[in-house]
Design a protein around this motif. Structure first.
Motif, PDB file in Angstrom:
ATOM      1  N   VAL A  38       1.339   7.733  -5.928  1.00 23.74           N
ATOM      2  CA  VAL A  38       0.933   8.602  -6.192  1.00 23.74           C
ATOM      3  C   VAL A  38       1.515   9.786  -5.418  1.00 23.74           C
ATOM      4  O   VAL A  38       1.705  10.530  -4.964  1.00 23.74           O
ATOM      5  CB  VAL A  38      -0.618   8.951  -6.029  1.00 23.74           C
ATOM      6  N   THR A  39       1.099   9.269  -3.819  1.00 24.43           N
ATOM      7  CA  THR A  39       1.087  10.191  -2.294  1.00 24.43           C
ATOM      8  C   THR A  39       1.496   9.144  -1.919  1.00 24.43           C
ATOM      9  O   THR A  39       0.573   8.040  -1.387  1.00 24.43           O
ATOM     10  CB  THR A  39       0.134  11.489  -1.838  1.00 24.43           C
ATOM     11  N   ALA A  40       2.368   9.762  -0.771  1.00 27.15           N
ATOM     12  CA  ALA A  40       3.090   8.646   0.635  1.00 27.15           C
ATOM     13  C   ALA A  40       3.485   9.759   1.764  1.00 27.15           C
ATOM     14  O   ALA A  40       3.662  11.066   1.353  1.00 27.15           O
ATOM     15  CB  ALA A  40       3.988   8.148   0.388  1.00 27.15           C
ATOM     16  N   SER A  41       2.407   9.612   2.563  1.00 29.27           N
ATOM     17  CA  SER A  41       2.397  11.085   3.340  1.00 29.27           C
ATOM     18  C   SER A  41       2.591  10.594   5.604  1.00 29.27           C
ATOM     19  O   SER A  41       1.821   9.444   5.456  1.00 29.27           O
ATOM     20  CB  SER A  41       2.108  12.024   3.591  1.00 29.27           C
ATOM     21  N   GLY A  60      -1.312   5.070  -4.437  1.00 29.57           N
ATOM     22  CA  GLY A  60      -0.955   4.124  -5.322  1.00 29.57           C
ATOM     23  C   GLY A  60      -1.537   4.273  -6.433  1.00 29.57           C
ATOM     24  O   GLY A  60      -2.400   5.157  -6.584  1.00 29.57           O
ATOM     25  N   ILE A  61      -1.286   4.080  -7.566  1.00 24.34           N
ATOM     26  CA  ILE A  61      -2.122   3.394  -8.737  1.00 24.34           C
ATOM     27  C   ILE A  61      -2.810   2.612  -9.137  1.00 24.34           C
ATOM     28  O   ILE A  61      -2.171   1.268  -9.007  1.00 24.34           O
ATOM     29  CB  ILE A  61      -0.834   3.622  -9.999  1.00 24.34           C
ATOM     30  N   ASP A 101      -1.943  -4.026  -1.653  1.00 27.20           N
ATOM     31  CA  ASP A 101      -3.666  -3.211  -1.837  1.00 27.20           C
ATOM     32  C   ASP A 101      -3.199  -1.301  -2.338  1.00 27.20           C
ATOM     33  O   ASP A 101      -1.737  -1.290  -2.563  1.00 27.20           O
ATOM     34  CB  ASP A 101      -4.545  -2.718  -1.221  1.00 27.20           C
ATOM     35  N   TYR A 102      -3.521  -0.471  -3.209  1.00 22.57           N
ATOM     36  CA  TYR A 102      -2.921   0.734  -3.869  1.00 22.57           C
ATOM     37  C   TYR A 102      -3.328   0.948  -2.819  1.00 22.57           C
ATOM     38  O   TYR A 102      -2.739   2.404  -3.042  1.00 22.57           O
ATOM     39  CB  TYR A 102      -3.899   0.381  -5.493  1.00 22.57           C
ATOM     40  N   PHE A 103      -3.640   1.695  -1.882  1.00 19.09           N
ATOM     41  CA  PHE A 103      -4.506   2.596  -0.946  1.00 19.09           C
ATOM     42  C   PHE A 103      -4.258   2.054   0.381  1.00 19.09           C
ATOM     43  O   PHE A 103      -4.456  -0.008   0.704  1.00 19.09           O
ATOM     44  CB  PHE A 103      -5.846   2.538  -1.564  1.00 19.09           C
ATOM     45  N   TYR A 104      -3.670   2.535   1.370  1.00 20.23           N
ATOM     46  CA  TYR A 104      -3.654   2.850   2.550  1.00 20.23           C
ATOM     47  C   TYR A 104      -3.199   3.275   3.600  1.00 20.23           C
ATOM     48  O   TYR A 104      -2.867   4.724   3.436  1.00 20.23           O
ATOM     49  CB  TYR A 104      -2.532   1.556   3.025  1.00 20.23           C
ATOM     50  N   ILE A 105      -4.374   3.277   4.920  1.00 18.88           N
ATOM     51  CA  ILE A 105      -3.845   4.169   5.922  1.00 18.88           C
ATOM     52  C   ILE A 105      -4.356   3.479   6.839  1.00 18.88           C
ATOM     53  O   ILE A 105      -5.004   2.808   7.388  1.00 18.88           O
ATOM     54  CB  ILE A 105      -5.193   5.114   5.832  1.00 18.88           C
ATOM     55  N   GLY A 106      -3.289   4.241   8.168  1.00 21.96           N
ATOM     56  CA  GLY A 106      -3.386   3.276   9.127  1.00 21.96           C
ATOM     57  C   GLY A 106      -2.624   4.435  10.329  1.00 21.96           C
ATOM     58  O   GLY A 106      -1.639   5.006  10.317  1.00 21.96           O
ATOM     59  N   ASP A 107      -2.584   3.796  11.327  1.00 19.31           N
ATOM     60  CA  ASP A 107      -2.016   4.096  12.420  1.00 19.31           C
ATOM     61  C   ASP A 107      -1.150   3.402  13.835  1.00 19.31           C
ATOM     62  O   ASP A 107      -2.092   2.305  13.515  1.00 19.31           O
ATOM     63  CB  ASP A 107      -2.761   5.370  13.546  1.00 19.31           C
TER      64      ASP A 107
END
Length: 144
Positions: A38-41, A60-61, A101-107
């Motif tokens: 869906v998005t990637a940024s 993701g979806i 997984d369908y979702f991720y946020i990290g730094d």
């Protein structure tokens, strides 16, 4: 004569409006649709003390996206012309994250050792049952 002049002006006005709208459509984003994403940024920032932070995220979806592979690297501009990969102490001088997984946020953070212009590149490869893997590249330039 007056009617012919009015018709000519009307035709020119229509031509200009069509030309302007065509140029505006060509300049607008294409609205790219991905198979599994869906998005990637990515967002990068550098503190006053030179601490570089890169935050990556994708969505993701649910039920479709199965895996995200994210490669992040930093380059420094040298001699005003060339980009040289910064040694971040990781294999191939890049961070490589694998997310099942369908979702991720990290730094990731890295302390820069000198002032200059830096380019941060992030390559997302998002896989799933929606079709071929999506490859999405984000590039940011920051100055410290």
């Amino acid at each position: 004569m007056l009617k012919r002049k009015n018709l000519f002006c009307l035709l020119i006005a229509i031509f200009l409006m069509v030309s302007a709208s065509t140029a505006a459509m060509a300049a607008s984003p294409s609205g790219t649709k991905y198979n599994n994403t869906v998005t990637a940024s990515s967002v990068a920032s550098i503190s006053n003390s030179g601490l570089l932070t890169v935050t990556n995220q994708y969505k993701g979806i649910k039920g479709t996206t199965t895996k995200g592979e994210i490669t992040t690297y930093i380059e420094k501009k040298t001699l005003g012309l060339f980009w040289t990969r910064v040694d971040i102490g990781q294999p191939n001088n890049q961070w490589y994250d694998v997310v099942n997984d369908y979702f991720y946020i990290g730094d990731h953070t890295f302390q820069l050792d000198s002032h200059g212009t830096y380019r941060i590149t992030v390559v997302y490869v998002i896989s799933g049952s929606g079709g071929d893997a999506d490859t999405i590249t984000q590039t940011m330039t920051k100055t410290y």
